[in-house]
Design an enzyme around this catalytic site. Structure first.
Site, short mmCIF file in Angstrom:
data_model
loop_
_atom_site.label_atom_id
_atom_site.label_comp_id
_atom_site.label_asym_id
_atom_site.label_seq_id
_atom_site.Cartn_x
_atom_site.Cartn_y
_atom_site.Cartn_z
N GLU A 2 2.35 -0.88 -11.85
CA GLU A 2 2.21 -1.55 -10.54
C GLU A 2 2.71 -0.56 -9.51
O GLU A 2 3.85 -0.09 -9.60
CB GLU A 2 3.04 -2.84 -10.47
CG GLU A 2 2.51 -3.97 -11.33
CD GLU A 2 1.14 -4.46 -10.94
OE1 GLU A 2 0.69 -4.20 -9.81
OE2 GLU A 2 0.49 -5.08 -11.79
N CYS A 37 6.20 -4.33 -1.88
CA CYS A 37 4.85 -3.85 -2.19
C CYS A 37 3.82 -4.81 -1.61
O CYS A 37 2.66 -4.44 -1.47
CB CYS A 37 4.68 -3.71 -3.69
SG CYS A 37 5.10 -5.18 -4.59
#
Ligand code: NDP
Length: 482
Positions: free
Chosen positions: A247, A281
């Protein structure tokens, strides 16, 4: 002051040397000193994990579920205390720190139940007298490498499914948030688990992280962090065919259309852009605003941004804590200078703040009149900086939303079901939010992105089983019964 050590093969170990953990809200406050693992610790941890994993996989579903449930309940019960520690070392506000620890607990209790739901399937065979079973078993030893911005939650959404499905874990947390890592490990270390099942190895990414990623005996590697590090790790994993989950970065758009509730849209934009000091994020780093309401929206956006109270993460009423480190602050200020040089208009914020405490503070920044191909609208900044990009119409807004290499989350503010639906379908991202901030997700459903944001199977929810298990197909010919 805390003294944190590595947890290797079931023992707490000193390290090669020690690093200080400094409070970004007040650099005179040293949270603790933390042992740095040696490469031999990685070797010992993986070796111990290999035998512990076999024991753990054989321990049975209820034993695993009970351990995960106990970890989750303790995290939730102690979320205030551990959230304070997290906020102190990372700089997010106290409610954000407490919320993160509580959420981490929910990952464990959720996966406690998922351990019991690892149901296989059966199939008819194309051959007479043959039965087919499709079962999911553990990978073996899983390496987990996690970032500092959600030091407890991100680690937990990886550790919990890894253990739930019968794997052993060697965890390398981010160097800048070791106290949270030690606190979580301390809870796990007290559970009824085989010695060596769970290992904490702290140390710099370029040495200890790389050593772990390159270890020949890990069977899976789950990483959250930057794209540059992710691609290096992917090369190491590919060379040894290690199962991989990455990720990485993002550049999430939040689109505001002319039919939106503008007060709510401005609130969502500010939450999305500046929550966690913009170091998420899922942060809204691009605000794509429909021309007819551009000025009205910008007025509300700037008013709300200017009203944000920046300060010490543990102080009541503070809405945005400091940036995590001096290096990150300096990189953020460079991006502000870059944005100005690229021709964007700095409407508010963007400067370092000299507050009562000696911390890494900056004023949340809003750029106006951005263009999509400016570097500030293409590169992840991981900063409390957002940029308004005007859009003439809905189609242009969709085009702009997709106009980066990334694709983690994307949001839209609109009252039109038709627009929301078209945006949802056209968005090249892993998560789409309608009349919600780009940040903020649930724990029981898949999380992840597309394109440069993610690689490999999704995390969280039922999807986690895809990474943390491997499928075995068995063909059984029973023969005739006598
Ligand atoms: P980094 O990529 O710098 O670090 C992430 C982790 O990798 C840290 O534990 C780090 O250790 C370690 N590491 C660094 N270099 C290596 C290496 N060569 N080999 C193995 N491990 C290494 O990211 P940050 O910690 O700075 O986190 C911020 C990034 O994380 C942002 O880009 C952000 O987008 C991304 N992120 C993505 C999320 C997602 O779900 N998509 C969620 C949260 C963050 P050390 O700390 O010692 O450097």
């Amino acid at each position: 002051m805390l003294n944190g050590r590595n947890f290797v093969a079931g023992e707490w170990r000193d390290g090669a040397d020690w690093v200080e953990d400094i409070n970004p809200s007040d650099v005179t406050d040293i949270v603790g000193r933390f042992a740095q693992a040696r490469p031999s610790d990685i070797h010992d941890a993986v070796a111990a994990a290999q035998s512990a994993q076999r024991e753990w996989a054989a321990a049975g579903l209820e034993a695993r579920a009970a351990v995960l449930d106990a970890i989750g309940r303790e995290l939730m019960a102690r979320s205030k205390e551990l959230g304070e520690l997290l906020s102190r070392e990372e700089g997010k506000t106290l409610p954000e720190g407490v919320g993160e620890v509580y959420r981490a607990g929910q990952f464990f209790t959720y996966f406690a139940a998922e351990a019991l739901r690892n149901l296989g399937a059966s199939a008819d065979s194309v051959r007479a007298g043959v039965d087919v079973l499709i079962e999911r078993g553990p990978l073996g030893v899983v390496a987990i490498i996690s970032p500092w911005n959600f030091p407890v939650a991100t680690a937990s959404w990886k550790i919990a499914p890894a253990l739930a499905f019968g794997n052993a874990v060697v965890w390398k947390p981010a160097s800048i948030t070791p106290a949270s890592a030690c606190a979580l490990t301390e809870i796990i270390s007290r559970q009824a688990i085989p010695k060596g099942l769970f290992n904490l190895t702290m140390g710099s990414g370029s040495t200890i992280g790389r050593e772990l990623a390159a270890n020949a005996d890990i069977q899976g590697l789950s990483f959250t962090g930057s794209g540059a590090v992710g691609s290096g790790i992917a090369a190491l994993a590919a060379a040894r065919f290690v199962k991989l989950q990455l990720e990485m970065g993002s550049k999430n758009p939040f689109v505001v259309m002319d039919d939106a509730d503008l007060d709510r849209a401005a609130e969502l934009a500010v939450n999305g852009a500046f929550g966690g000091t913009g170091q998420k994020c899922t942060a809204s780093s691009r605000l794509i605003v429909h021309q007819p309401i551009h000025d009205a929206f910008v007025e509300k956006l700037l008013a709300k941004t200017r009203a944000l109270k920046v300060g010490h993460a543990l102080e009541a009423g503070v809405q945005m804590g400091p940036v995590v480190s001096a290096e990150q602050l300096s990189a953020n200020l460079d991006y502000v200078t870059l944005g100005i040089s690229e021709g964007a208009e700095l409407a508010t914020g963007g400067e370092a703040l000299d507050l009562a405490h000696n911390g890494h503070y900056m004023a949340p920044a809003v750029f106006l009149n951005g263009r999509s191909r400016m570097r500030i609208n293409q590169e992840e900044m991981f900063a409390p900086i957002t940029c308004v990009i005007p859009a003439d119409d809905f189609d242009e807004a969709i085009f702009l939303a997709n106009d980066t290499p990334y694709g983690l989350t994307a949001g839209i503010a609109t009252r039109s079901l038709a627009r929301a639906t078209k945006f949802r379908h056209a968005s090249r991202s892993g998560c789409v939010m309608v009349n919600l901030a780009t940040a903020g997700t649930d724990y029981h459903v898949p999380f992840g992105g597309v394109r440069a944001s993610s690689y490999g199977p999704r995390e969280q929810g039922r999807s986690a089983v895809e990474f943390y298990t491997q499928v075995k197909t068995s063909y059984i010919h029973a023969g005739a019964a006598e």
